[in-house]
Scaffold this active site. Structure first.
Site, PDB file in Angstrom:
ATOM      1  N   ASP A   1      -6.710  -2.298   3.293  1.00  0.00           N
ATOM      2  CA  ASP A   1      -5.708  -3.298   2.908  1.00  0.00           C
ATOM      3  C   ASP A   1      -6.005  -4.662   3.502  1.00  0.00           C
ATOM      4  O   ASP A   1      -5.329  -5.638   3.203  1.00  0.00           O
ATOM      5  CB  ASP A   1      -4.323  -2.867   3.389  1.00  0.00           C
ATOM      6  CG  ASP A   1      -3.962  -1.494   2.890  1.00  0.00           C
ATOM      7  OD1 ASP A   1      -4.191  -1.247   1.711  1.00  0.00           O
ATOM      8  OD2 ASP A   1      -3.479  -0.682   3.694  1.00  0.00           O
TER       9      ASP A   1
ATOM     10  N   ASP B   1       0.869  -1.161   0.000  1.00  0.00           N
ATOM     11  CA  ASP B   1       0.000   0.000   0.000  1.00  0.00           C
ATOM     12  C   ASP B   1       0.916   1.224   0.000  1.00  0.00           C
ATOM     13  O   ASP B   1       2.108   1.097   0.268  1.00  0.00           O
ATOM     14  CB  ASP B   1      -0.837  -0.064   1.280  1.00  0.00           C
ATOM     15  CG  ASP B   1      -1.742   1.119   1.434  1.00  0.00           C
ATOM     16  OD1 ASP B   1      -2.295   1.544   0.420  1.00  0.00           O
ATOM     17  OD2 ASP B   1      -1.875   1.612   2.556  1.00  0.00           O
TER      18      ASP B   1
ATOM     19  N   ASP C   1      -1.545  -0.764   5.891  1.00  0.00           N
ATOM     20  CA  ASP C   1      -1.781  -0.275   7.239  1.00  0.00           C
ATOM     21  C   ASP C   1      -3.245   0.025   7.528  1.00  0.00           C
ATOM     22  O   ASP C   1      -3.627   0.185   8.665  1.00  0.00           O
ATOM     23  CB  ASP C   1      -0.969   0.986   7.497  1.00  0.00           C
ATOM     24  CG  ASP C   1      -1.553   2.164   6.760  1.00  0.00           C
ATOM     25  OD1 ASP C   1      -1.953   1.983   5.606  1.00  0.00           O
ATOM     26  OD2 ASP C   1      -1.623   3.247   7.343  1.00  0.00           O
TER      27      ASP C   1
END
Lengths: 351, 1062
Positions: free
Chosen positions: B712, B337, B708
């Site tokens: 995700d 990410d 995080d």
């Protein structure tokens, strides 16, 4: 990169310890948890390897020589008698001869002592192709029954030799049932040569495995008689032949102690052995041998260890020399990063 | 595997076929099950305790109009539950009353979603103004959907029965609920109706059982176990067959064996079954326990690692999944990410563009831009409106502490940054009580009344508020959102050119942009819309979609006020980490919801891709499906052509194109995925992230997903390894992940150090476990050839059991401390990870080596034993002990030879075990009833015994050592070379030249990476620079580094594919 990371974290660590934070979840430091225990990391350097191979070689050769000479010192007389002890007329039908209880089984053999034999001279019988380690056989015994009268009836493991005529056999099982029953009588120059049959079994077996209050009972009373009969008035702990026999051998060729001759035998002594050839090895093509042997520190005659040591020692020395030559003629820098494939590649080798 | 052992153990109960005492299998089996059962029982017990605690917690519940104390487990749906400040919410409640007059209360939802800010919850409009006493008697109906796990949605409605006020349908949203495990804060009491209880609560529903993940190593071990099992079957059949033949031909003649002429019907089966039992130890029973043990230790090492402890947030790393550490060492693809993972997610307002004028370009900080300060001071209307939107258009809650300082609690870091920036520009959000907002501008307080909040959703990509200015009673629509969501809403004819340019420019700098707009609403327009809005917000079905549609009707003809640019700084060490891991042969994909330009800029900044001419970006985009497909084909073609060149190619794809591609052109995209080492996917949704992971997994790549935020979670759960960064977006990702770390840079250590060591150690441990079982098994087989193929066992049951679970299991467990290379070396030469990725240390060919070794060692032990102990010495017990101690000697040396580093623990375990073997056997030898009574003493007294042992060790280890040395020196693998380099560093790199060079290069690179990110070379090779004569700096990133050393070893299929494609 790493050093940078390490230094920052180190710095943080000191700050942390100088002003300890409440409830810090920082893991406690210990060399174990950080996998930082001091470790020695030997690597296989040529020096190390060559030295150790050479050293092994140098140590092995003398040991091999010593073992070999010890083995050579052993004087051994081996006499195979199973064929020769059958009269001419029965050679075609050995089985009939041995199974017939009427035939005369006595057989006389003459042995010449090739070298002086110091007392004690051990008398062994050797059987070939006899599978004392066969699964059916090796399990067919009852240790409990042998140990104590209290377990006289524990014969389950002894099948098929557990009961005869409806009551338990003592000692039960195939092993006891097939007890070796050839006997030897030695004479030297027509003088009887005493064979001591005491203390041929392990002391520990006599004391702990075979009860002094257990007497043979109902033994060899079945329709098929396997081997020797036992004197029912002597406790098992004194039946040393049985005890020796019941230490089963791990290999199909084995020797078992028959007795000890406690006088020296001189060179060219002519020993006459009168054999009662009772034991049936003819049914399965086994051999019977009579062995007289002295011992040394290494045991009986066995060249194997000596030869093996010499061979291995020689090989080690040879390898050490090979490695030295390799090292001299094809030196290679240890840990040269230019051998690293990615470095080599980057230095211009097309991939 | 367990079934196998159980079958074996059952077979052993049949005394006719069992070669040894059944205890030899039952013992370990019971031990193993006892261990795992105890572990689970302990967990269960703890769970029971905490369940009990939770269930028996006393809560206040209204029953028949009276408040009563009951246990939490007795709460039923519909109960009215009272909570006090700091109470934990026992189940999902719909709020109906609070102590606060405005009908709000504050909850902390950290346990639910990890967000630490306080959230406000309001009581439904129908319940406003009810006195606490009335709440006891309240009656009504709440219609709510079936339980689900969406903690952001609760589409329900409520109708109160008379005499309570009105009987209108009152909409309920998540804002009207108190969810289980939240805490009531800053509110004296609150009261709610239980709607979901027990496992039907939002929390309970989301507590799904994650699928157990199987590592590549485990899969390989299973495969090898299967192979060994087949081998075992073959051995059993062959031996069983020949055993039966021998029985019929030879054994019948052996009168002393007394074979009956007629056996039972199963007689033919007996000998094969005996051999099956004899060979059952081929599959080591200890491997399961050993692996479980070391795996949990690997996980502990991760938890304990100081260097992966994040000082800023006080979070240590944590391995939630203890079973997959080896996979870390075999990662081939990392999908990351962007926000919060690569970047800090600490937003700072940097620049803005207000009505065509850009601020903050010179200093890089708009808050210090004198012009802007002046404009604010002069009350320039556009600037003021801009600031107003910044201040009001958000969901930030100001909290005034006792000292009077105001702090903001925001769910979105961007909003937090905007509000803070506005405050620095003298427009301070001071209060938000219910529907009124107080703003302090230059000392004067302006009040606004919030009429409606048009919430942010990832589909709409914008949020708006409708407020009434309390001074002039004007109704205003304030909007902010992504550029492509706001610009289309501009009123016709507005010049948005400058804004588009500004957005472009900011994106180039890697800044996050938001566009602000506003519009004055006419009263009647608002009234009309408000009606529709209310209707949509009470919808039970498709509420989100209906709301979006209604919002659309209001958000048009905006006057664009300006663009804000927020900087999201890269985390420490991100470029280095990515570079190191890329050198380690790991491919990176960036999956972000952010804009393409921002994503590309961040990618450049953190070494993700290299700038021209080294790297090249290939875009897959297009307005229609056809265009997308064409560009996909073009990119694919380019990839194929240039795949031989050492050039960093990366493709960029956005969410829309991805959707088209994944739907229809999966195969082409899969090929592209295999070809490409780097990819940037922007504007992707959480489910697309998961789809991409799935795609890579389907190509047999080991994937690691790191992120995080809540968006995700799906990708993290989907990937072979999920890593969560316990960051500012809450703990959701970290919760779902297998590993949670504090900072992205720890990933380097996680993979290179922990992953690699774990892989190496497990590879050794598992193969060794097979090896030692095979040794003893081969000896048994050899012995059976000398015992009439009857299936008798050379070893007694106690020895066999002890050998398997004790003598050979303990020393090898210390391999968890084994390190082939120091951490530093691995970090300097990340390429070494390749050995793990390609599975070089555990594959059929290495296993064949161990197999061969076990066969050789079994031959050595057995042949030497029977020759040295022939004739009068071949007593069963003695011979078995000689063979067993021969094995133990060899084991000790094998473990020693295969270990790379020896700590005190290893010495203790190896040699201590060796001594323990003798001590234990001597002790057993003193027990008269034991089978091996006095055996050990007898042996120890014989010189020939010791000579035999030394011979076995020498013959067994000599060739192994010689071969190893030869390969080590003349056919060395990269690991060997580095080992040599590392340990003889003092000699070769004398005077520390290497160190100093390393440092200087490092500094060089470090400074480069900070100041001139675009000019830096993507690769630096410290050792190469110092050692190879002609250091050509060439990107090895995409060129295959040639690991083929002709005679060395085989490659796993995955690598060769990788090579070919590179």
């Amino acid at each position: 990169m790493n050093s940078k990371g390490a230094s920052t974290s180190g710095g943080d660590g000191t700050r942390d310890s100088s002003a300890p934070r409440r409830n810090s979840k920082k893991p406690k430091y210990s060399k174990f948890t950080q996998q930082e225990l001091p470790a020695c990391k030997p690597i296989l350097t040529p020096a190390w390897i060559i030295t150790s191979f050479a050293l092994v070689g140098l140590v092995f050769v003398p040991i091999g020589l010593a073992s070999l000479s010890a083995s050579e010192q052993v004087v051994e007389i081996v006499d195979r008698y199973d064929i020769d002890c059958i009269p001419e007329q029965f050679q075609k039908n050995q089985l009939a001869y041995i199974q017939n209880s009427e035939t005369n089984k006595t057989c006389t053999r003459n042995l010449i002592v090739p070298k002086k034999m110091n007392s004690p001279v051990y008398v062994y019988y050797q059987l070939d192709n006899f599978y004392q380690n066969h699964r059916r056989y090796v399990k067919s015994r009852s240790d409990k029954q042998l140990r104590s009268t209290a377990y006289e009836q524990v014969t389950d493991s002894c099948k098929p030799e557990d009961k005869a005529n409806g009551s338990a056999i003592v000692p039960c099982g195939l092993i006891a049932w097939s007890l070796f029953n050839d006997t030897y009588k030695f004479s030297l120059d027509s003088k009887v040569l005493e064979v001591n049959k005491k203390n041929i079994a392990w002391k520990s077996d006599q004391d702990h495995k075979f009860g002094s209050d257990v007497y043979p009972k109902n033994f060899q009373s079945g329709e098929l008689i396997g081997g020797a009969k036992l004197n029912a008035s002597i406790p098992l702990s004194e039946q040393e032949d049985l005890i020796v026999w019941m230490r089963t051998a791990a290999l199909p060729t084995f020797r078992k102690l028959y007795g000890k001759i406690e006088v020296d035998l001189e060179l060219n002594d002519k020993i006459t052995v009168v054999i009662q050839n009772n034991y049936n090895t003819y049914g399965f093509g086994g051999k019977k041998k009579l062995v007289l042997s002295t011992t040394t520190w290494i045991g009986g005659k066995n060249d194997f260890l000596g030869v093996a040591y010499l061979t291995v020692g020689g090989m080690c020395l040879f390898l050490a020399i090979c490695f030295v030559l390799l090292y001299v003629f094809k030196p290679r820098t240890l840990g040269d990063p230019s051998y690293l494939s990615w470095n080599r590649n980057a230095a211009g080798h097309p991939s | 595997m367990n079934q196998y052992f159980l079958l074996i153990a059952c077979l052993q109960l049949w005394s006719l076929i069992t070669p040894v005492n059944p205890a030899s299998t039952w013992g370990p089996l019971i031990f193993i099950f006892a261990v795992s059962a105890t572990k689970e029982a302990w967990d269960d017990y703890n769970r029971y305790l905490s369940d009990k605690q939770a269930n028996e917690k006393e809560v206040w519940v209204v029953k028949e109009g009276i408040r009563k104390h009951i246990q939490a487990q007795d709460i039923r749906v519909g109960s009215i539950v009272w909570l006090r400040e700091n109470d934990e919410v026992p189940c999902d409640l719909v709020l109906i009353g609070t102590s606060e007059p405005q009908g709000i209360c504050y909850v902390e939802t950290a346990a639910l979603d990890g967000e630490t800010d306080l959230k406000t919850r309001v009581i439904p409009s129908a319940c406003i103004g009810l006195a606490p006493e009335q709440l006891h008697k309240i009656k009504g109906v709440i219609e709510c959907p079936n339980p689900d796990k969406d903690i952001r949605r609760f589409d329900a409605n409520m109708r109160l029965f008379p005499p309570f006020i009105d009987n209108d349908l009152c909409p309920l949203t998540i804002n009207n609920t108190l969810l289980q495990s939240c805490y009531l804060r800053n509110t004296e009491w609150a009261c709610g109706v239980a709607v979901y209880t027990g496992n039907e609560t939002k929390l309970g529903m989301s507590r799904g059982v994650p699928e157990p993940k199987l590592t590549a190593v485990d899969a390989m071990i299973d495969k090898l176990t299967g192979a060994i099992f087949l081998f075992q079957i073959v051995v059993v059949i062959v031996l069983g067959f020949s055993g039966n033949i021998w029985k019929d031909t030879e054994a019948r003649k052996q009168w002393y064996v007394k074979y009956p002429d007629e056996g039972p019907w199963y007689e033919l089966l007996i000998i094969p079954l005996r051999f099956e039992l004899l060979c059952s130890i081929m599959i080591p029973i200890s491997i399961k326990v050993s692996l479980d043990l070391v795996k949990s230790l690997y996980a502990k090492f991760i938890d304990w690692d100081e260097e992966m402890y994040d000082n800023d947030t006080n979070t240590p790393s944590h391995a939630a999944n203890t079973a997959i550490s080896e996979d870390l060492g075999q990662v081939e693809y990392i999908l990351t990410d962007k926000t919060g993972t690569l970047t800090e997610n600490r937003m700072i307002f940097r620049r803005c563009c207000i009505s065509g004028i850009v601020y903050g370009n010179e200093s890089g900080d708009a808050l210090k831009d004198v012009e802007l300060l002046n404009a604010v001071a002069k009350n320039v209307p556009d600037v003021l409106r801009f600031l107003t939107v910044m201040t009001i258009c958000n969901t930030v809650i100001p909290i005034r502490s006792n000292s009077g300082a105001i702090s903001y609690k925001a769910q979105s870091q961007d909003e937090d940054a905007l509000v803070n920036a506005a405050a620095r520009l003298h427009m301070v959000l001071i209060s938000k009580n219910g529907n009124t907002i107080g703003v302090n501008f230059n000392g004067s307080v302006i009040q606004y009344e919030i009429l409606d909040v048009l919430e942010f959703t990832s589909d709409r990509k914008r949020m708006s508020v409708v407020v009434r200015d309390c001074q002039n009673e004007k109704i205003l629509l304030l909007s902010k959102g992504a550029d492509e969501a706001i610009f289309p809403c501009a009123y016709p004819g507005q010049q948005i050119r400058t804004f588009v340019d500004a957005v472009e420019q900011y994106a180039q700098l890697g800044l996050r942009t938001l566009c602000l707009g506003w519009r004055e609403l006419k009263d009647d327009e608002y009234e009309e819309w408000s009606h529709m809005f209310k209707e949509a917000s009470t919808a039970l079905f498709d509420r989100e979609w209906k709301l979006a549609e209604v919002c659309q009707r209001l958000e048009h003809d905006l006057e664009i006020l300006g663009v804000t640019a927020i900087e999201d700084r890269l985390q420490d060490g991100v470029p280095e980490t990515i570079e190191t891991l890329r050198k380690a042969g790991i491919n990176f994909w960036m999956l972000t919801g952010d804009k393409q330009n921002t994503a590309i800029q961040i990618a450049l900044l953190c070494n993700f891709i290299s700038s021209e001419p080294k790297g090249q970006l290939l875009f897959i985009n297009g307005k229609s499906e056809d265009e997308v497909v064409r560009s996909l084909e073009r990119v694919l073609l380019t990839m194929r052509i240039t795949s031989s060149e050492p050039k960093d190619l990366a493709f960029v794809v956005d969410g829309w194109a991805l959707e088209v591609i994944l739907k229809q052109y999966r195969e082409a995209f899969t090929e592209l995925a295999i070809l490409s080492r780097t990819a940037i996917c922007c504007r992707v949704t959480p489910s697309q992230k998961a789809q991409l992971v799935e795609l890579l997994k389907s190509c047999d790549y080991r994937t690691l997903a790191i992120g995080d935020g809540g968006n995700d979670v799906r990708m993290i759960q989907q990937a072979d390894i999920g890593v969560g960064i316990s960051g500012r977006e809450g703990l959701q990702a970290a919760r779902a992940a297998d590993y949670s770390i504090g900072k992205f840079r720890f990933l380097k250590r996680l993979i290179l150090v922990h992953g690699r060591y774990s892989y190496n150690r497990t590879a050794f441990l598992s193969q060794y476990s097979f090896y030692k079982s095979l040794v003893i098994c081969f000896i048994q087989i050899l012995f059976s050839l000398f015992s009439g193929v009857s299936g008798s066992s050379l070893f007694n049951s106690v020895s066999l059991m002890a050998y398997n679970v004790f003598y050979t299991s303990i020393p090898v467990l210390t391999s968890v401390l084994d390190k082939d290379l120091t951490e530093k070396t691995v970090m300097q030469h990340p390429q070494i990870l390749f050995y793990c990725q390609a599975g070089r240390l555990l594959n059929p060919s290495t296993f064949a080596g161990w197999f061969g070794r076990s066969l050789y060692h079994a031959l050595v032990v057995f042949l030497i034993s029977i020759h040295a102990y022939a004739g009068e010495k071949c007593e069963m017990e003695e011979l078995s002990m000689v063979a067993l101690s021969g094995c133990i000697w060899l084991q000790a040396f094998v473990v020693t030879l295969e270990m790379n580093s020896f700590t005190i623990l290893q010495h203790l375990a190896i040699w201590g075990n060796f001594v323990a073997f003798y001590v234990i056997n001597c002790i057993v030898s003193t027990i008269p009833s034991a089978g091996m009574y006095t055996i050990m003493f007898r042996l120890c007294k014989q010189p020939s015994y010791w000579i035999t042992m030394v011979l076995i060790a020498a013959v067994g280890m000599g060739p192994v050592l010689a071969i190893k040395y030869f390969r080590y020196t003349y056919r060395s693998s990269a690991i060997n070379i580095l080992q040599q380099a590392e340990r003889s560093r003092g000699i070769i790199f004398s005077m520390g030249t290497l160190e100093s060079q390393l440092k200087s290069v490092e500094k060089d690179v470090a400074s480069l990476s900070i100041t001139q990110p675009k000019n830096r070379n993507p690769v630096y090779e410290p050792l190469l620079l110092s050692d190879s004569p002609t250091p050509t700096r060439r990107s090895i990133g995409s060129s295959t580094f040639d690991f083929f050393q002709p005679a060395q070893s085989r490659l796993s299929t995955s690598y060769s594919r990788n090579c070919k494609n590179n």
